[in-house]
Design an enzyme around this catalytic site. Sequence first.
Site, mmCIF file in Angstrom:
data_model
loop_
_atom_site.group_PDB
_atom_site.id
_atom_site.type_symbol
_atom_site.label_atom_id
_atom_site.label_comp_id
_atom_site.label_asym_id
_atom_site.label_seq_id
_atom_site.Cartn_x
_atom_site.Cartn_y
_atom_site.Cartn_z
ATOM 1 N N HIS A 101 -4.435 69.470 -3.945
ATOM 2 C CA HIS A 101 -5.102 70.720 -3.894
ATOM 3 C C HIS A 101 -6.035 71.100 -5.032
ATOM 4 O O HIS A 101 -5.704 70.874 -6.216
ATOM 5 C CB HIS A 101 -3.716 72.009 -3.989
ATOM 6 C CG HIS A 101 -4.114 73.229 -3.941
ATOM 7 N ND1 HIS A 101 -4.501 74.189 -2.894
ATOM 8 C CD2 HIS A 101 -4.291 74.235 -4.976
ATOM 9 C CE1 HIS A 101 -4.749 75.152 -3.111
ATOM 10 N NE2 HIS A 101 -4.946 75.445 -4.386
ATOM 11 N N ASP B 273 -11.658 77.957 5.632
ATOM 12 C CA ASP B 273 -12.562 78.746 6.419
ATOM 13 C C ASP B 273 -13.865 78.012 6.777
ATOM 14 O O ASP B 273 -15.077 78.490 7.194
ATOM 15 C CB ASP B 273 -12.921 79.978 5.890
ATOM 16 C CG ASP B 273 -11.650 80.903 5.925
ATOM 17 O OD1 ASP B 273 -11.070 80.983 6.948
ATOM 18 O OD2 ASP B 273 -11.708 81.823 4.931
ATOM 19 N N SER C 261 -17.294 61.545 -0.663
ATOM 20 C CA SER C 261 -16.375 61.554 0.674
ATOM 21 C C SER C 261 -17.053 61.206 1.975
ATOM 22 O O SER C 261 -16.718 61.777 2.902
ATOM 23 C CB SER C 261 -15.824 63.222 0.764
ATOM 24 O OG SER C 261 -15.134 63.363 -0.360
#
Length: 489
Positions: free
Chosen positions: A221, A273, A362
């Site tokens: 997180h 979001d 990533s």
Amino acid sequence: MQIKTCSAMALAISVATLQLANAADEVAVEQLARGLADSSQGQSKGFIEDSQLNLLNRNVAINRNFKNNNNAAANAADGFNDGVNTNQGAINEWGHAAMLTYTSGFTQGTVGFGVDAFANGAVRLTGGAGTGGTGGVGGVNVFPGSNHCDDLTGSCQGEDAYGLAGGAVKLRVSETELKVGNLQPNSPVFGYSDLYLMPQHFTGGLVTSNEISGLALQGGHFTSGNAENSTNQDGNLGTTYGQTAFQRADFVGADYSFSDTLSGGLHASKYQDVWQQYYADLYHSLPLGEETALNTSIAYYKTDDSGDATAGEINTDAYSVALALVAGAHSFTFAHQRVNGDTPFDYLGVETGDGKFNPAGSIWLANSSQFADFNAPGEKSYKLQYDLDVASFGLPGLSFMVRYVRGSGADGRAADAEGAYAFYNELEDGQEWERDIQVAYVLQNGPAKDLSFTLRQATYRGNDAMNATNSGADNDEFRLITSYPLDIL
């Protein structure tokens, strides 16, 4: 009498069952205790005893010579590709960094505690106004920006020096660790990058577990981070191509080795979001002889918008398949990569300032290269690569690589016109290619043992459509990287 006999038998069975249960519990406790004793935490020597202190000196010089940036510049004026200026013909940046890293051991006991810390500093050796990457063509962004700008080109030289310090606390039980602080997660859906002078860091929490042999689990997180050219640890998280900020990211992942020759993984992330992203991979090695093998790697990403969809509509599949024939010192690789969807395959970015986001690490697709990712909507690309380990010819530490990647068919006309990828509406029949050459050498012995030199050269060309949107201007780029690691403790 029969009733008494049955009662006695029931009592005997109950007592025996209780004794067996107690014995099983004792065995389970003994096995657990033995397992804990044999675990990494069980073998801990102590906070100080297992400590490590390392110093890495790194010197990076980058020169990027632009061949045709007119289309990219024209689109920059319309907001499609920031930081491009036709008056700047090249980026030239050179700097040196010293990075001190301390990793403590864990205190002894069932639960071990420790800390990690780092202190990084860099100085600019060149990269003045007119040739600086910060704000210049393509934005190499090695150094933090400053107010020393060139009136003609708009390019701003980087700061003369900058630094960053941070750390994390950690605890360990058996083979499971929890870290909280400034971290460098390494996940296909949330990972840091270390391509220039100093690496990125992200602020949050990370859990890793290796309790089951062959199975590696992780979850994280994170709420902020710093780019390689930023000293702001509270920089926003965002997306690389969509340049869309978000407040937090959560991810989980599992990698498992089925055998010595087969492994795979499943990972998922949620960027608040913006999107939900899923990743799967599979790696297999097929022995063909004493020094010959065929290695196969498959990577697949699925990305869908989620929550408030602040980047607009996203529904993208991206995959790559690579076959590598290894024969002694030689390796020949063929790869195919494809993006299906109306938006590009996008991935994690971290803020450098002024709402701009630099790429993170990533993207685990096979054709992502030194300059281009070959990730435009609808794009399909092919790669040929050759690697040579010169150690087999009497020069240990020397290696060579050359690759060629060609992409075509990029089409973003159906991208959400109200979303972050609306600039792809101008992309039709995008085509591009890149050629990379790398030579690396690591000293094997002597007082400068492990000193390494890496020379990278990349040539990128795209048609007008691709230059204007996805990858930027045609260019020739050189990077010279020197690294010297030193173990102090």
